[in-house]
Scaffold this active site. Structure first.
Site, short mmCIF file in Angstrom:
data_model
loop_
_atom_site.label_atom_id
_atom_site.label_comp_id
_atom_site.label_asym_id
_atom_site.label_seq_id
_atom_site.Cartn_x
_atom_site.Cartn_y
_atom_site.Cartn_z
N HIS A 57 0.63 -1.19 -0.29
CA HIS A 57 0.22 0.00 0.05
C HIS A 57 1.04 1.21 -0.08
CE1 HIS A 57 1.13 1.04 4.35
NE2 HIS A 57 0.49 -0.46 4.94
N CYS A 65 3.53 -4.50 6.25
CA CYS A 65 2.14 -4.76 5.26
C CYS A 65 3.48 -4.27 4.04
CB CYS A 65 1.76 -3.78 5.10
SG CYS A 65 -0.20 -4.36 5.46
#
Length: 308
Positions: A57, A65
């Site tokens: 992201h 992430c």
């Protein structure tokens, strides 16, 4: 730190091979744009790894992430969108801890994840040499590359592999054999140069410190750049690493000194001043030991916070 994600909340990012489908694209992410990695995959599930919502992201902050800047995720997202629009059914995400060169493999040979990385390297080498996506399967809780069952049938990720045979072309086999020969020479050379050294992976704080000046606004919670592990890490000698992890070797004199401390104030042997990584902490007595419950606690004996 380097190494695969194994359980929810460990702040690790996935490592391995993850097929991305069109449904994993999220254009409405709170982090500008996002692509779900699909973690856990078949390998992760076979090894009882847990975790969810592991994304690629935007922004520059993450707890597991793959965090990119908004500009970078815009480019990645556009590539993925156009690939699917053009008819591609899946995109293979290959997640590695570092470029798997001989020098880097020697550098991390003492890491607990080294056997796992050796397994990933077979897929890494195939893609690096042939520029083709490896045929990835899972059986027996292990990754399997470019192989088919001899007698056909399906592979079970949690059961032992049947008899397998390579499905590589003769040309690919020759190219991989030459690559392996070159790698072994490079590995031997790198090992000779660093035979008495151990690489200490840096802490998150150490990685952030080398790029702290990139964060112009300290109040921006979505921009916390992290520097390279190779820049923030360091080599120590094998003996320094052993001491940092296990403490100095106990000699008869050391044991006698420890016994003396029970009855009198004895001089504690000097411990060499060695760099200690926060990733390999020295065990210490629990600070909560003083609050241990009595054998038969009563309501009046229990600390107030124990009721929660």
């Amino acid at each position: 730190k380097l190494g695969p994600k194994k359980k929810e909340g460990d702040r690790q990012a996935p490592e391995g091979f993850y097929p991305l489908s069109k449904g994993l694209l999220n254009p409405y992410s709170q982090y500008f744009l996002a692509i779900n990695t699909g973690y856990p995959n078949r390998y992760d599930r076979a090894n009882q790894f847990t975790g969810s919502d592991l994304m690629i992201h935007g922004a520059c902050s993450s707890r597991g992430c793959y965090s990119m800047t908004d500009e970078q995720i815009l480019e990645i997202f556009a590539f993925a969108r156009d690939a699917f629009s053009g008819g591609q059914q899946a995109i293979m995400l290959q997640a590695y801890p570092f470029r798997m060169t001989a020098e880097n493999m020697v550098r991390h040979r003492y890491n607990e994840n080294y056997p796992f990385w050796q397994m990933l390297k077979e897929g890494y080498d195939y893609f690096d040499v042939t520029h083709k996506i490896p045929d990835v399967d899972v059986c027996g809780g292990e990754y399997l590359f470019n192989k088919d069952p001899v007698n056909g049938g399906d592979l079970a990720s949690d059961r032992a592999c049947p008899v397998m045979a390579s499905n590589l072309t003769a040309q690919d086999k020759m190219a991989l054999a030459q690559n392996q020969s070159d790698y072994q020479k490079q590995f031997a050379k790198a090992l000779a140069e660093n035979d008495d050294k151990v690489w200490i992976d840096p802490s998150e704080a150490e990685r952030k410190a080398i790029v702290a000046d990139l964060r112009e606004d300290p109040t921006d919670a979505l921009y916390q750049p992290t520097g390279s592990s190779l820049e923030a890490g360091r080599f120590v000698t094998v003996e320094q690493y052993r001491i940092s992890k296990y403490g100095p070797l106990e000699t008869p004199e050391d044991v006698a000194a420890e016994i003396d401390t029970v009855t009198q104030t004895a001089a504690i042997p000097d411990v060499p001043d060695v760099p200690v990584s926060s990733s390999v902490p020295i065990p210490e007595p629990s600070p909560m030991a003083a609050y241990a419950e009595p054998e038969q606690p009563t309501k009046g004996d229990r600390p107030f916070w124990k009721f929660w």
